[in-house]
Design a protein around this motif. Sequence first.
Motif, PDB file in Angstrom:
ATOM      1  N   ILE A   1      12.202 -49.788 -17.142  1.00 28.36           N
ATOM      2  CA  ILE A   1      11.553 -48.757 -16.371  1.00 28.36           C
ATOM      3  C   ILE A   1      10.242 -49.199 -15.965  1.00 28.36           C
ATOM      4  CG2 ILE A   1      10.054 -46.434 -16.299  1.00 28.36           C
ATOM      5  CD1 ILE A   1      12.509 -45.637 -18.160  1.00 28.36           C
ATOM      6  N   GLY A   2       9.667 -49.994 -16.964  1.00 25.37           N
ATOM      7  CA  GLY A   2       8.265 -50.798 -16.755  1.00 25.37           C
ATOM      8  C   GLY A   2       8.500 -51.894 -15.722  1.00 25.37           C
ATOM      9  N   VAL A   3       9.575 -52.656 -15.941  1.00 29.34           N
ATOM     10  CA  VAL A   3       9.755 -53.812 -14.804  1.00 29.34           C
ATOM     11  C   VAL A   3      10.105 -53.381 -13.452  1.00 29.34           C
ATOM     12  CG1 VAL A   3      11.401 -55.589 -14.537  1.00 29.34           C
ATOM     13  CG2 VAL A   3      10.697 -55.331 -16.664  1.00 29.34           C
TER      14      VAL A   3
ATOM     15  N   GLN B   1       2.860 -51.237 -16.251  1.00 31.51           N
ATOM     16  CA  GLN B   1       2.694 -52.581 -17.452  1.00 31.51           C
ATOM     17  C   GLN B   1       2.675 -52.004 -18.892  1.00 31.51           C
ATOM     18  OE1 GLN B   1      -0.844 -54.317 -15.951  1.00 31.51           O
ATOM     19  NE2 GLN B   1      -0.008 -55.197 -14.111  1.00 31.51           N
ATOM     20  N   SER B   2       1.889 -50.709 -18.932  1.00 31.05           N
ATOM     21  CA  SER B   2       1.876 -50.226 -20.261  1.00 31.05           C
ATOM     22  C   SER B   2       3.173 -49.814 -20.620  1.00 31.05           C
ATOM     23  CB  SER B   2       0.991 -49.118 -20.292  1.00 31.05           C
ATOM     24  OG  SER B   2      -0.292 -49.278 -20.009  1.00 31.05           O
ATOM     25  N   ILE B   3       4.167 -49.272 -19.730  1.00 37.86           N
ATOM     26  CA  ILE B   3       5.557 -48.757 -20.120  1.00 37.86           C
ATOM     27  C   ILE B   3       6.266 -50.174 -20.528  1.00 37.86           C
ATOM     28  CG2 ILE B   3       7.787 -47.866 -19.469  1.00 37.86           C
ATOM     29  CD1 ILE B   3       6.032 -46.007 -17.616  1.00 37.86           C
TER      30      ILE B   3
ATOM     31  N   VAL C   1      -1.254 -54.295 -25.846  1.00 35.68           N
ATOM     32  CA  VAL C   1      -0.873 -52.945 -25.219  1.00 35.68           C
ATOM     33  C   VAL C   1      -2.415 -52.161 -25.241  1.00 35.68           C
ATOM     34  CG1 VAL C   1       0.102 -50.679 -25.178  1.00 35.68           C
ATOM     35  CG2 VAL C   1       1.383 -52.703 -25.518  1.00 35.68           C
ATOM     36  N   TYR C   2      -2.894 -52.205 -26.374  1.00 39.89           N
ATOM     37  CA  TYR C   2      -4.221 -51.559 -26.661  1.00 39.89           C
ATOM     38  C   TYR C   2      -5.403 -52.011 -25.637  1.00 39.89           C
ATOM     39  CZ  TYR C   2      -8.624 -50.108 -28.681  1.00 39.89           C
ATOM     40  OH  TYR C   2      -9.763 -49.624 -28.803  1.00 39.89           O
TER      41      TYR C   2
END
Length: 921
Positions: A31-33, A46-48, A97-98
């Motif tokens: 999903i993120g890509v 990007q976070s996903i 991610v943080y």
Amino acid sequence: MAGTSAPEGRRRLTRGWPGLCLVVALVVLAIGVVLSTGVGGERVSQSISNVGLCLGAITAALACLLRARSYRGRARWGWALIGLGVLAWGLGQGAWVYLESYRGDEVPFPSQADIGYMGMVVFTPAGLLVLPSQAQALANRARSVLDGLMVATSLVLIAWILIITPMLNTGHDSMLALPISLAYPLGDVVIVTIVIYMTALQRQQGRDFGRLALVGAGVVAFAISDIGYAYLNLIGIYQSGGVTDIGWFAGFSLILLAARKPADAATDTSGSDAEAVEGAQIGVLLPYVAVLAALAITVVWFARTGQSNAFVVYTRSALILLMVGRQLLTLLENRSLTRNLEGRVADRTAELSASEQRFHALVQHSTDVVTVVSPESEVLYQSESLQRVFGASPQRLTGRRLTDMLTPAAAATLAEALRSLGGRPYATTSIELTLHRGDGGYRQAEITITNLLGDPSVGGLVLNTRDISERKLLQEQLVHEAYHDGLTQLANRALFREQVSEALDARAEGEDVTVLFLDLDGFKEVNDSLGHLAGDQLLVRVADRLRAAVRADDIVARFGGDEFAVLIAAPLGAPDAEQVAQRIVDSLHDPFRIDTREMHVQASIGLAAGALLADALLNGQGEAGADQLMRNADLAMYRAKEAGGSGWASYHPQMLAGLVERLELEADLRLALERGELELYYQPSIDLADNRVSGFEALVRWQHPTRGMISPLDFIPIAEATGLIVPLGHWVLTEACRQAVAWGVREQDLRMAVNVSVRQFDRIDLAAVVAEVLAETGMPADKLCLEMTESVLMTDTEENLEQLVRLKALGVSLAIDDFGTGYSSLAYLRRFPVDTLKIDRSFVERIGAQTDDAALARTIVQLGQSLNMSTVAEGVEEYGQLAALRAMGCRFAQGFYFSPPVPAAVAGRLLHDGSATPAAV
């Protein structure tokens, strides 16, 4: 999950969770890509993608740690360190991610996330090196180190040219950016080198290298993404959620698969030598392939750029030195191998010489006779053991045809065996022959023939012959003992059954097969009185008479104990079997003299003819027919024994029907107590002085759900024979006492009589059982009367006296039922603490006539009065009997004249009325 236990289900779920987490992580990453490449690379996408990578890394790490728990020692530490390395990368990804999601600005390079990423570069190589492998010699370890250095140096040189030099040319923003950027690909080079080295080593040792191969593939995928990550960071265009994430995720997936790969249940040794050779070849070629690849890339690089670089020059020089060292080590190993080979050849030559000497010694002194023959049976070699085993000279056989010196049958068997091995090198066959001995006798021999015509050292067919005469004799003896009775040497049950089965299958039309089953009458008394030795001698004499009484073709068998059987084949309908049975009975009339004693035994014989068997059992099913025929003869024998013994009886199908009915009745009786089918009836006892009810006798009745009311004469003997009388008697005693208490027995002069069987009386705990029932029901002990037959007084006198004393101590009264039929002595009556004598109905029914029975009844009444015992007359049915009993002085009576046995409700009304005598009395 049907059919799966809860613990097993939990274990399956536990095994499957890493795969489930990996699928979730893959979905999140995808999903993120897709989002990052589809809509401008938004921060959310990007976070996903980064969360998916974090989840995949942690999943792979936990799988490695779980794998570590299943090992011990170095393997546990190795997988633990690999798991910590992957976990460190996952934590670094979490930090990324943080920083990317919550700080709101671009993540700097290097950052805190790189600490976690670098953890994988540290822990993973350490874990790979810790993984166990087999111990190696010093030369092998040195070669392995040189091979590893050659591979590592070649990979570093390739990485320098293809990766690091372009990175250096791009520049960097900080002092840490370049070292950290270079650390990723260089660390991957180190890990790949270790994996390649360990994989080749384990494959060379024939071990399972599948997991290391998966880890190596994962590290290669990592290296590709690390190179892209380092390069994109140096030029300042890296963004998370891009295509580089796919390589990292693929690496995690492969490491997870390596950790979850199941261990082999057992090592498959088939083909292990070929795999070891193949592994050794790969281990030798791998360093040279890496060096050639590095040198080829440097040549291409110099040709394209024309540049000179000190690092490349020094590295190539190091490669050359390593190759020279490797070759010197190989030369030293070759020289050592040559010396060892020469020594082994010398040792092998000496060993072969000694082995040949041992072979000759073994052949000459072997218990087997070794013969080498041509395909035409011409003897080419004969061992000296022929003289010792068969008493013949070896020189007499050499050069002659072996088949010419055997009997025609033995020669034909040997020639056929030799022909069967033709064209089959190293094939083997075995035959058994009867051979002549030098002394003129015959011996049984087993010959093993091996085709060694193609072996230049033999050039013939080898015959190993051994004398098996003693083994054959032992086998025949064992077979005889297995199928014959050891005492009488008659056929036993197993052989007799086989012969009956064969006779049924082979009988011709118009013929019949009959089985006689014999049981000796009075044999137990001989054993008990004179001992088993005398009994055995008697059985041998009986067996001799049976042989003399039957016909020549009849088969006599002993089944064990005093049971014998005879198999008779005769024309259908002929009286042959009956005649044989009568001759056997007649032959046993004369006494047997054992030592100085004369013994008398008779036989009860049952006859069963095969003609009465079902056709289905005789149509190719002789075994089933034999079992049924022997069972029928057994049933007929019991019928002969019931008729008084010393005779014979023929089987009738009704005998089987009666047995089946008895078995069904026994099975139903076992459930009758649980089903509540049993009921107590009560027959009143009358005090002849005032015609009042003085008590009741409890009698059990069985109301069967399908058969209706079953007579006690039908089921009480079954209960006695099977031991069911014990729980049945306990139930009767309990119910009778409970009913008496319900009628208010404490306030009335009323007694409840309950019969006690011999089986119950023989139990040492009878007094304790009675005391327990009295306490449980609240029945006063002096209101309970236990009735037993005269047989109690006639057997086991001392033990029965102790039993009666224990019962009397409880306070209950004791009565002798059916008195007068057992002929108990007056001395016994004086000794036993009996309170009541019950006159048997067979004497009461003839009281009206002047017979001996009437006089005996009068005597019993007088005997009871003299011994201070009460007397009860049973079976009173007429007024004349009642008047005579009163005149004799009999105190109590019971019978149909007063009342038959009645249910509890009717008995209660009789008790309430106070009298059960007819109005005429």
